[in-house]
Design an enzyme around this catalytic site. Structure first.
Site, short mmCIF file in Angstrom:
data_model
loop_
_atom_site.label_atom_id
_atom_site.label_comp_id
_atom_site.label_asym_id
_atom_site.label_seq_id
_atom_site.Cartn_x
_atom_site.Cartn_y
_atom_site.Cartn_z
N SER A 189 0.85 -1.14 0.10
CA SER A 189 -0.08 0.02 0.16
C SER A 189 0.80 1.06 0.05
O SER A 189 1.95 1.35 0.28
CB SER A 189 -0.60 0.07 1.15
OG SER A 189 -1.68 1.33 1.52
N TYR A 202 -1.78 -1.08 10.57
CA TYR A 202 -2.03 -1.57 9.17
C TYR A 202 -0.72 -0.87 8.29
O TYR A 202 -0.09 -1.97 7.56
CB TYR A 202 -3.25 -0.66 8.39
CG TYR A 202 -3.46 -1.05 7.03
CD1 TYR A 202 -4.00 -2.13 6.72
CD2 TYR A 202 -3.13 0.05 6.30
CE1 TYR A 202 -4.45 -2.20 5.25
CE2 TYR A 202 -3.35 -0.10 4.74
CZ TYR A 202 -3.89 -1.43 4.43
OH TYR A 202 -4.32 -1.53 3.07
#
Ligand code: NAD
Ligand code: MG
Length: 297
Positions: A189, A202
């Protein structure tokens, strides 16, 4: 009719899909997004780039994984798609679309945060497809938290289990099955480089995935196996409306990117196709950013 090859202005593409505030319970469903995401159902055209290949895609029921499954099938690959049991409706819809391409599509429900289920997934995929030469580690968990002192230990653990441990367990189990020429693609990401203050756990998993990818690529390169990652920016998927973001932030989701909007899953699939296919035969240890233009290292 528009396809992925149609000349378009990327700032106005998808002006018809808004990311209105929306809220679902984890893991969420594409089927229940108020503003439906584009998985490439109507637009993705295959040209035989993965003919005869055999792919396992985790989190293949919805979002980026589902768009990848549809694209892989239209490029000629047999596909096993893994998902959580409550996502059966999404998985069946995606499988039906993929099967229209005339390939084998296997449905493999299970909880990848459980070691035994993650490992069994690989054996089931190999059995149902008759082998494996593409592995896409795409399943992911993202729950925002505004204050580390209130971040439950259990959430920290679960996020690492799904995003990091499952990738490790599945890749480890798959390696013995992958012939030279095989490709592994992990999903990281933009959060790996530009972490949000509310995504400490995360973002940490996504930085880990980048390092894992680059380390493993060196280790298995001599065996003829390539390992790469795709790093999406903000993409309209169930992940975001299941407390991936505060629901009042969803309305502006993606608008601060240079292209001024959220991406759609269909825009990620070609990156996975490129890294899966032999056309990327000299690309390994790379992270392909698909993020609307945000600068990355
Ligand atoms: P998504 O919700 O459609 O897909 C995530 C999938 O993960 C789910 O469909 C589910 O099947 C799977 N999953 C979650 N927990 C699981 C578990 N315990 N066992 C088995 N499967 C489990 O959302 P998405 O946005 O398409 O996410 C796909 C990947 O893309 C994730 O790794 C995510 O971190 C990454 N990503 C997404 C964005 C974004 O903005 N949507 C941005 C960067 C990276
Ligand atoms: Mg899903």
């Amino acid at each position: 009719m528009r396809t992925q090859y149609t000349f378009v202005d990327p700032t106005t593409l998808y002006a018809d899909i808004s990311t209105r505030p929306d809220d679902q319970t984890e893991p969420g469903l594409d089927a229940e997004l108020r503003d439906r995401a584009d998985l490439g159902e109507e637009t993705y055209v295959g040209t035989g780039r993965l003919k005869g290949r055999k792919a396992l895609v985790t989190g293949g029921d919805s979002g980026i994984g589902a768009a990848t499954v549809i694209a892989f099938a239209r490029e000629g690959a047999d596909v096993a798609l893994a998902y959580l049991p409550p996502e059966q409706v999404d998985a069946e819809r995606v499988a039906a679309i993929a099967r229209e391409a005339g390939v084998v599509v296997a449905l493999l429900p299970g909880d990848l945060s459980v070691h035994a289920e993650a490992v069994a997934l690989v054996d089931d995929a190999v059995a149902q497809l008759g082998g494996l030469d593409i592995l896409v580690n795409n399943a992911g968990k993202q729950i925002y938290n505004e204050d580390l002192t209130t971040l439950p230990d259990e959430q920290f653990d679960d996020t690492f289990k799904v995003n990091v441990y499952a990738m490790f367990w599945i890749t480890k189990a798959a390696l013995g099955h992958l012939p030279p020429g095989s490709t592994i693609i992990n999903t990281t990401s933009v959060q790996a480089y530009s972490p949000s203050d509310i995504l400490v756990d995360y973002a940490s998993t996504k930085a880990t995935i980048n390092a894992f990818t680059k380390a493993l690529a060196q280790q298995v390169g001599p065996k003829g196996i390539r390992v790469n990652a795709v790093a999406p920016g903000p993409v309209w998927t169930p992940l975001q409306v299941t407390d991936g973001q505060p629901s009042d932030a969803i309305g502006e989701f993606g608008q601060s990117t240079p292209l001024g909007r959220a991406g759609q899953p269909a825009e990620l699939a070609p990156a996975y196709v490129f890294l899966a296919s032999a056309e990327s035969s000299y690309v390994s240890g790379e992270t392909l950013n698909v993020n609307g233009g945000m600068p990355t290292p």
